[in-house]
Design a protein around this motif. Structure first.
Motif, mmCIF file in Angstrom:
data_model
loop_
_atom_site.group_PDB
_atom_site.id
_atom_site.type_symbol
_atom_site.label_atom_id
_atom_site.label_comp_id
_atom_site.label_asym_id
_atom_site.label_seq_id
_atom_site.Cartn_x
_atom_site.Cartn_y
_atom_site.Cartn_z
ATOM 1 N N ASN A 9 7.186 -7.062 -3.408
ATOM 2 C CA ASN A 9 6.041 -7.906 -3.723
ATOM 3 C C ASN A 9 4.849 -7.141 -4.554
ATOM 4 O OD1 ASN A 9 4.400 -10.123 -4.303
ATOM 5 N ND2 ASN A 9 4.022 -10.642 -2.311
ATOM 6 N N PHE A 10 5.117 -7.063 -5.780
ATOM 7 C CA PHE A 10 4.119 -6.149 -6.503
ATOM 8 C C PHE A 10 3.137 -7.227 -7.406
ATOM 9 C CE2 PHE A 10 7.727 -3.715 -6.078
ATOM 10 C CZ PHE A 10 7.261 -2.143 -5.698
ATOM 11 N N CYS A 11 1.935 -6.579 -7.450
ATOM 12 C CA CYS A 11 1.083 -7.342 -8.089
ATOM 13 C C CYS A 11 1.052 -7.365 -9.646
ATOM 14 C CB CYS A 11 -0.405 -6.639 -8.126
ATOM 15 S SG CYS A 11 -1.800 -7.476 -9.003
ATOM 16 N N VAL A 13 -0.703 -7.574 -11.888
ATOM 17 C CA VAL A 13 -1.861 -7.118 -12.921
ATOM 18 C C VAL A 13 -1.832 -5.589 -12.769
ATOM 19 C CG1 VAL A 13 -4.410 -7.357 -13.063
ATOM 20 C CG2 VAL A 13 -3.011 -9.315 -12.674
ATOM 21 N N CYS A 14 -2.053 -5.074 -11.317
ATOM 22 C CA CYS A 14 -2.463 -3.668 -11.185
ATOM 23 C C CYS A 14 -1.167 -3.120 -10.705
ATOM 24 C CB CYS A 14 -3.512 -3.509 -10.141
ATOM 25 S SG CYS A 14 -3.175 -4.166 -8.451
ATOM 26 N N HIS A 16 0.090 -3.011 -7.624
ATOM 27 C CA HIS A 16 -0.144 -2.597 -6.195
ATOM 28 C C HIS A 16 1.000 -3.203 -5.420
ATOM 29 C CE1 HIS A 16 -2.157 -1.176 -2.709
ATOM 30 N NE2 HIS A 16 -1.972 -2.258 -2.091
ATOM 31 N N ASN A 18 2.438 -5.127 -2.185
ATOM 32 C CA ASN A 18 1.664 -6.001 -1.101
ATOM 33 C C ASN A 18 2.865 -6.554 -0.202
ATOM 34 O OD1 ASN A 18 -0.995 -6.292 -1.982
ATOM 35 N ND2 ASN A 18 0.004 -6.596 -4.130
ATOM 36 N N PHE A 24 -3.218 -12.263 -1.466
ATOM 37 C CA PHE A 24 -4.232 -11.771 -2.420
ATOM 38 C C PHE A 24 -3.617 -10.447 -2.454
ATOM 39 C CE2 PHE A 24 -6.448 -15.072 -0.791
ATOM 40 C CZ PHE A 24 -7.099 -15.728 -1.872
ATOM 41 N N CYS A 25 -3.857 -9.608 -3.508
ATOM 42 C CA CYS A 25 -3.482 -8.188 -3.821
ATOM 43 C C CYS A 25 -4.285 -7.402 -3.279
ATOM 44 C CB CYS A 25 -3.562 -8.142 -5.410
ATOM 45 S SG CYS A 25 -3.088 -6.242 -5.827
ATOM 46 N N CYS A 28 -6.298 -5.242 -6.227
ATOM 47 C CA CYS A 28 -7.386 -5.636 -7.026
ATOM 48 C C CYS A 28 -7.756 -6.896 -6.624
ATOM 49 C CB CYS A 28 -6.572 -6.018 -8.542
ATOM 50 S SG CYS A 28 -5.309 -7.083 -8.628
ATOM 51 N N ARG A 30 -6.772 -9.938 -6.668
ATOM 52 C CA ARG A 30 -6.159 -11.297 -7.355
ATOM 53 C C ARG A 30 -5.282 -11.933 -6.501
ATOM 54 N NH1 ARG A 30 -7.658 -11.406 -12.707
ATOM 55 N NH2 ARG A 30 -8.538 -9.263 -13.591
ATOM 56 N N LEU A 32 -1.979 -13.661 -5.490
ATOM 57 C CA LEU A 32 -0.522 -13.385 -5.946
ATOM 58 C C LEU A 32 0.079 -15.035 -5.690
ATOM 59 C CD1 LEU A 32 0.022 -10.343 -3.299
ATOM 60 C CD2 LEU A 32 -0.336 -10.275 -5.929
#
Length: 368
Positions: A9-11, A13-14, A16, A18, A24-25, A28, A30, A32
């Motif tokens: 489960n990668f963000c 946007v950034c 990251h 998760n 939420f990431c 960052c 944001r 998810l």
């Protein structure tokens, strides 16, 4: 910490990593988006949509064209419903994403109206422009076999005939004026009105011997005066200068090949004016043809020519107190053809300028 629990489960946007259930990431902050199993939704919606289209086709009028819908790259062909058709549950055939069969347009294509065929109308045949000449015409032969020639200019309906050399040896000036007329209209054909055809005969008696002012210069090879061989008041023994010349009238009217050929040439063209150049009269003279008491049709052209040339206008017989036998202009006037004798001031002089003025006056009069 077990990274495998959230490594998938990668963000977006950034980037990251998760946990799978994180909303939420952690990098960052944001939100998810959760992955959802949309495949089972598509598995329900697509068949239901195709079944709806099949049902809709059965509601179309019998003559409606078969419908081939296309959606999201999937093409479904629906066969027409008949008594022996395949059951609806097995009638759907799913084709590959890229279809090789072009879709049938839902909106009928308008049939183009054919353009009317234009058949070109043939243009009318242009009226051929008559040959304006000069053209040399042989209209007969003399007693000695010499060609009798006329030169034609123009192609109009009004015919004018100019004749020299009836007494070629007696008055060579009459030949000279006719030859100068030929040369003039060869150079100045544009002077001729379109309504005129002009014939010029340079030598009507080519067999006559050269003898200016003498009787023998008037005679043909058989000793006949050609201007005493026409029909008006003809006699075998005509007078000339108030003297009887035996046999000068010929054996009969038109007994000579020269007069017969000239008569036929003139009558065939029905001219509006005939001019004979003769000699001589001091200062020049124009005399109208007159077989009886007065000219029938020749007085008008005598006035036209004489006034323009500056010559006297008078009846030659009355002026000289003598009767002419077998004269050409007298016979033509009696036939209803205007004819004049133009007596030059001398036997050898053409007096060209005066006679050119007379010719132009006739052309202007009949070229209107």
């Amino acid at each position: 910490m077990n990274n495998n629990a959230f490594a998938t489960n990668f963000c977006p946007v950034c980037g990251h990593a998760n946990r799978k259930q994180a909303q939420f990431c952690g990098g960052c902050g944001r939100p998810l988006a959760r992955k959802r199993a949309w495949w089972w939704v598509a598995g329900l919606i697509v068949p239901a949509f195709l079944l709806f289209l099949l049902w809709f086709q059965t509601q179309s009028p019998p003559d409606a064209p078969p419908l081939t819908p296309t959606t999201a790259g999937i093409s479904a062909q629906l066969p027409s419903r008949t008594a022996s058709s395949t059951p609806l549950s097995t009638a759907v055939t799913v084709t590959p994403l890229v279809s090789t069969t072009p879709p049938v347009p839902l909106i009928p294509t308008a049939t183009p109206t054919p353009r009317p065929t234009h058949t070109p109308t043939p243009s009318p045949t242009a009226t051929e422009t008559p040959d304006l000449g000069p053209e040399t015409i042989v209209y007969g032969q003399s007693v000695n076999g010499r060609a009798l020639q006329a030169v034609r200019f123009g192609g109009g309906g009004q015919v004018i005939i100019l004749i020299g050399g009836m007494h070629a040896g007696f008055t060579p000036g009459s030949v000279a004026v006719a030859q100068q007329a030929v040369a003039h209209f060869q150079r100045n054909l544009g002077e001729l009105p379109a309504s005129i055809t002009l014939y010029i005969i340079p030598i009507a008696n080519p067999d006559s011997p050269s003898a200016p002012g003498e009787l023998r210069g008037r005679l043909n090879a058989r000793g006949v005066d050609l201007n005493r061989n026409w029909g008006c008041r003809w006699t075998a023994n005509p007078t000339w200068r108030n003297q009887v010349v035996t046999g000068a009238g010929g054996a009969a009217p038109f007994s000579e090949p020269e007069t017969t050929a000239l008569r036929d040439f003139i009558l065939a063209r029905n001219p509006v004016a005939v001019v004979f150049w003769e000699a001589r009269a001091s200062g020049g003279l124009v005399s109208a043809g007159n077989c009886h008491d007065r000219p029938r049709v020749s007085a008008a052209i005598a006035g036209i020519y004489g006034l323009a040339a500056g010559y006297a206008i008078a009846d030659f017989e009355n002026l000289t107190n003598q009767e002419l036998n077998g004269d050409s202009t007298n016979w033509l006037d009696d036939q209803g053809i205007p004819a004049i004798s133009v007596l030059l001031p001398g036997y050898t002089d053409a007096d060209w300028n005066s006679n050119l003025a007379g010719i132009r006056a006739l052309l202007d009069s009949f070229g209107q």
